[in-house]
Design a protein around this motif. Sequence first.
Motif, PDB file in Angstrom:
ATOM      1  N   TYR A 634       0.853  -1.186   0.000  1.00  0.00           N
ATOM      2  CA  TYR A 634       0.000   0.000   0.000  1.00  0.00           C
ATOM      3  C   TYR A 634       0.893   1.242   0.000  1.00  0.00           C
ATOM      4  N   ILE A 635       0.225   2.385  -0.279  1.00  0.00           N
ATOM      5  CA  ILE A 635       0.932   3.672  -0.277  1.00  0.00           C
ATOM      6  C   ILE A 635       0.899   4.210   1.136  1.00  0.00           C
ATOM      7  N   ASN A 636       2.067   4.499   1.678  1.00  0.00           N
ATOM      8  CA  ASN A 636       2.090   4.957   3.068  1.00  0.00           C
ATOM      9  C   ASN A 636       2.377   6.450   3.205  1.00  0.00           C
ATOM     10  N   ARG A 637       2.534   7.121   2.085  1.00  0.00           N
ATOM     11  CA  ARG A 637       2.684   8.583   2.118  1.00  0.00           C
ATOM     12  C   ARG A 637       2.426   9.123   0.714  1.00  0.00           C
ATOM     13  N   LYS A 638       2.303  10.418   0.597  1.00  0.00           N
ATOM     14  CA  LYS A 638       1.986  11.038  -0.688  1.00  0.00           C
ATOM     15  C   LYS A 638       3.146  10.802  -1.649  1.00  0.00           C
ATOM     16  N   ILE A 639       2.809  10.380  -2.839  1.00  0.00           N
ATOM     17  CA  ILE A 639       3.812  10.069  -3.847  1.00  0.00           C
ATOM     18  C   ILE A 639       3.807  11.180  -4.902  1.00  0.00           C
ATOM     19  N   ALA A 640       4.969  11.600  -5.300  1.00  0.00           N
ATOM     20  CA  ALA A 640       5.096  12.584  -6.395  1.00  0.00           C
ATOM     21  C   ALA A 640       5.017  11.801  -7.702  1.00  0.00           C
ATOM     22  N   TYR A 641       3.850  11.704  -8.234  1.00  0.00           N
ATOM     23  CA  TYR A 641       3.633  10.873  -9.417  1.00  0.00           C
ATOM     24  C   TYR A 641       4.318  11.433 -10.662  1.00  0.00           C
ATOM     25  N   ASP A 642       4.630  12.743 -10.611  1.00  0.00           N
ATOM     26  CA  ASP A 642       5.231  13.347 -11.796  1.00  0.00           C
ATOM     27  C   ASP A 642       6.706  13.025 -11.952  1.00  0.00           C
ATOM     28  N   GLU A 643       7.327  12.492 -10.932  1.00  0.00           N
ATOM     29  CA  GLU A 643       8.755  12.231 -11.000  1.00  0.00           C
ATOM     30  C   GLU A 643       9.083  11.046 -11.900  1.00  0.00           C
ATOM     31  N   TYR A 644       8.288   9.976 -11.773  1.00  0.00           N
ATOM     32  CA  TYR A 644       8.556   8.770 -12.552  1.00  0.00           C
ATOM     33  C   TYR A 644       7.263   8.263 -13.165  1.00  0.00           C
ATOM     34  N   ASP A 645       7.407   7.568 -14.260  1.00  0.00           N
ATOM     35  CA  ASP A 645       6.267   6.860 -14.838  1.00  0.00           C
ATOM     36  C   ASP A 645       6.253   5.393 -14.424  1.00  0.00           C
ATOM     37  N   LEU A 646       7.356   4.935 -13.903  1.00  0.00           N
ATOM     38  CA  LEU A 646       7.464   3.511 -13.512  1.00  0.00           C
ATOM     39  C   LEU A 646       8.232   3.412 -12.207  1.00  0.00           C
ATOM     40  N   TRP A 647       7.611   2.685 -11.250  1.00  0.00           N
ATOM     41  CA  TRP A 647       8.267   2.452  -9.957  1.00  0.00           C
ATOM     42  C   TRP A 647       8.539   0.967  -9.796  1.00  0.00           C
TER      43      TRP A 647
END
Length: 803
Positions: A634-647
Amino acid sequence: MNRGLLFARILGVTLVCISQVVPEERTVRYKIYEEVRPPTVIGTLASNVTWTPDKTRRTFPGIRFKLMSPSTGSFIRFRESDGRLTVEERVDRERICKRNPRCVITFDVAFVSAEQFELFHVEVEVLDVNDNSPEFPRAECTVEISENAALGTRIALDAAEDADVGSNSIQTYHLSENTHFSIDVITRVDGVKYAELVLVKELDREARAFFALKLVAADGGHPAKSGATNVTVKVKDANDNSPMFDHSHYSVDVPEDTPVDSLLLDLNAVDPDEGLNGQVVYEFGKQVTTKIRQLFKLDYKTGHLTLQSPVDYEDETTYEIDVQATDLGHNPVPSMCKIIINIRDVNDNPPEIIITSITSVTDGVAHVSEATGPDILVALISIKDKDTGANGQVSCTLNGGHGNFRLKRAYEGSYTIVTMAPLDREKIAEYNLTVVAEDFGVPPLRTVTNYLIRLTDVNDNAPTFSAKIYEGFIEENQLPGTYITTILASDQDSGLNGEITYELFDSDTNSVSRFAIMNQAGNVYALQSFNYEVTKRLDLRVQASDRGWPQLHNNAVLIINVVDQNDNAPSITQPPLVNGSAEIQLPRDAPPGYIVTRIAAKDSDAGLNAELTYKLYDGGDLGFAIDPNTGEIYINRKIAYDEYDLWKVLVTVNDNGHASLTSTATIHFSLTESAPSNGNFYDEREDGEPKQWTLILILALTSSSLLFLAILSYILCKSRKSAQKRQANLPDDVDIPYAKEHNAVSMISSQTANVFDTHAFHSTTVIGTPEKLHNSVQATAEVFNETPQTFKSKYRSVAGEID
């Protein structure tokens, strides 16, 4: 009654065999003549058996006759198969019985069969034949007589001896013809006949100084036999007077325990002459035997008769002695007196006990099978007492039988030891019987003899296990030959009957198992290695068998548990992996707490070896976390989605075995424009958090019903208002997925109060302010200086309203 009469003429000797049975005593009597030629048949006991299997047969296969007496005489041979008695060597009655009027050989024979027994007392009487001639001790003898001896004067002559008895012994004496003497045949108390010379015509020495006579002794046999001696009678000058005894006959009773040198009789003879003609001396008569002269002593001058050697009543009961008194004058004429010595019995012989076992005896111990039933012959007891009268009457008792043996009278002087109850070697293996024989003499004499019986074992006990069910454990992957457990069985029997062998069988197939068990020790070993994932438990049947006949068995259950070893690494099943990785779509607007995916794994092991723990080995700093128990990422904090397209994150799955085994998976997250699922959120609350609804319910249960209703109404109203207020304060820009579906959760059926309470996660550094994610979830943006923190959770948030 007479069973048979057999006459045979062998070398001029007649043989007669007569069998007489007395049913009440079971005594079988046979008669044979001495000097019969071997192998003459005396008789066959099988013809006298009253019990037969079919009452018609006279031959009995499987039975046997057992000689119970220590000896039957060397001339009799006994055959056990049918009890036939035969003469094996020359029978000499005179050697066997001497001069006893009746010569009987007695012994006991037991007839033994599988069902019962009979005891026979056998008497073989040896009949005399006239095979001995009379013999005089001397071929010639000389006697003296005074010329003035009165008519009727008697002079005892030598007695002839004949070893035969009855009519075959000496019956008459004959004297050669003469005008002055005749003979008178006298029978002694012991039955021996002898002759006395009787003067029938006056003598004149000057006319004839001596007489030469011949004395002939003849027996009564057919044909008769005889023996002779020459008698010379010398005529002496007259001596006026002869000594005179006080009595012509004396009778003396002598107890058999009389000490040697005891005075028995003081003889006195008087001669009225003077000088040497009146001096009297005493001597035994000529017919006194050598044996009497050895037992008794006569003083030449005093006439004292004393005991010279011990006498035995059991040897001879009466002695007849002739004593003559003679003066020392010229040509004396002796006077005779007769002394009868009666030996009186005293109780000087204790009873003699002879025990003859019907079974085998080793080192004095009789062996009796424990399978012997009641009233079965075990041994024969013969009681003998050489004394007579009350001194020879004996009572017999048996001690130490524990109620399993008793004494049973067979006939006069014989007893049997028979069983009273079934025997059990496992209860009493050995019996020390005591046979006590006591006569009725004063004082009584007693003999005590021990008789040891040892029971031989029969296979009447099956092996018994110490438990009905045994349980053993073996770790998987162990090498063949690994020890598992020990199974113990015992058998109360002895020898081969008590030796135990073991066998193992599979319970379901009843075939030989994959395990081995050592005989005697009972140790169980594996014959192969096992895989817990294939076989977790085996049920075996253990069979214990003895080595007796017939063989006896018993069974027990052996449960073998295969113990798991950590030999299987976890296997990730979800999401499906390709070359150890998987690609998961991540909604671009997924807020903190959103469950992106769930890692599912399985482990073929068991227990701790199969308990799995999920970890993020790499990628936690990107804002992802994983539940260690459920594998939910799960996501445990706010993610900067603009930094990467693939994690990308690296997930490890560890089991809790020792040592732990690990599997890894690489998860690639790709952004999508789809909206996040409304119900796919992670609840990170701890279990120990107090629940408001639980506290309220506890208070309600302890309050009165009216107060409970009031409080409950108040709380419900307050809850509704709070919900409306929170809903009214939400910002407009917050996206509430699936708000129109009005998802509802039943509080009573699933969770307690405040299921949807929010909790903040605190850290050393906090950036930003809490963002309102949902009407029931708050998330805190956090920066972790170390490895990203994972959270445990048992509950998930569900967006919606509470009705």
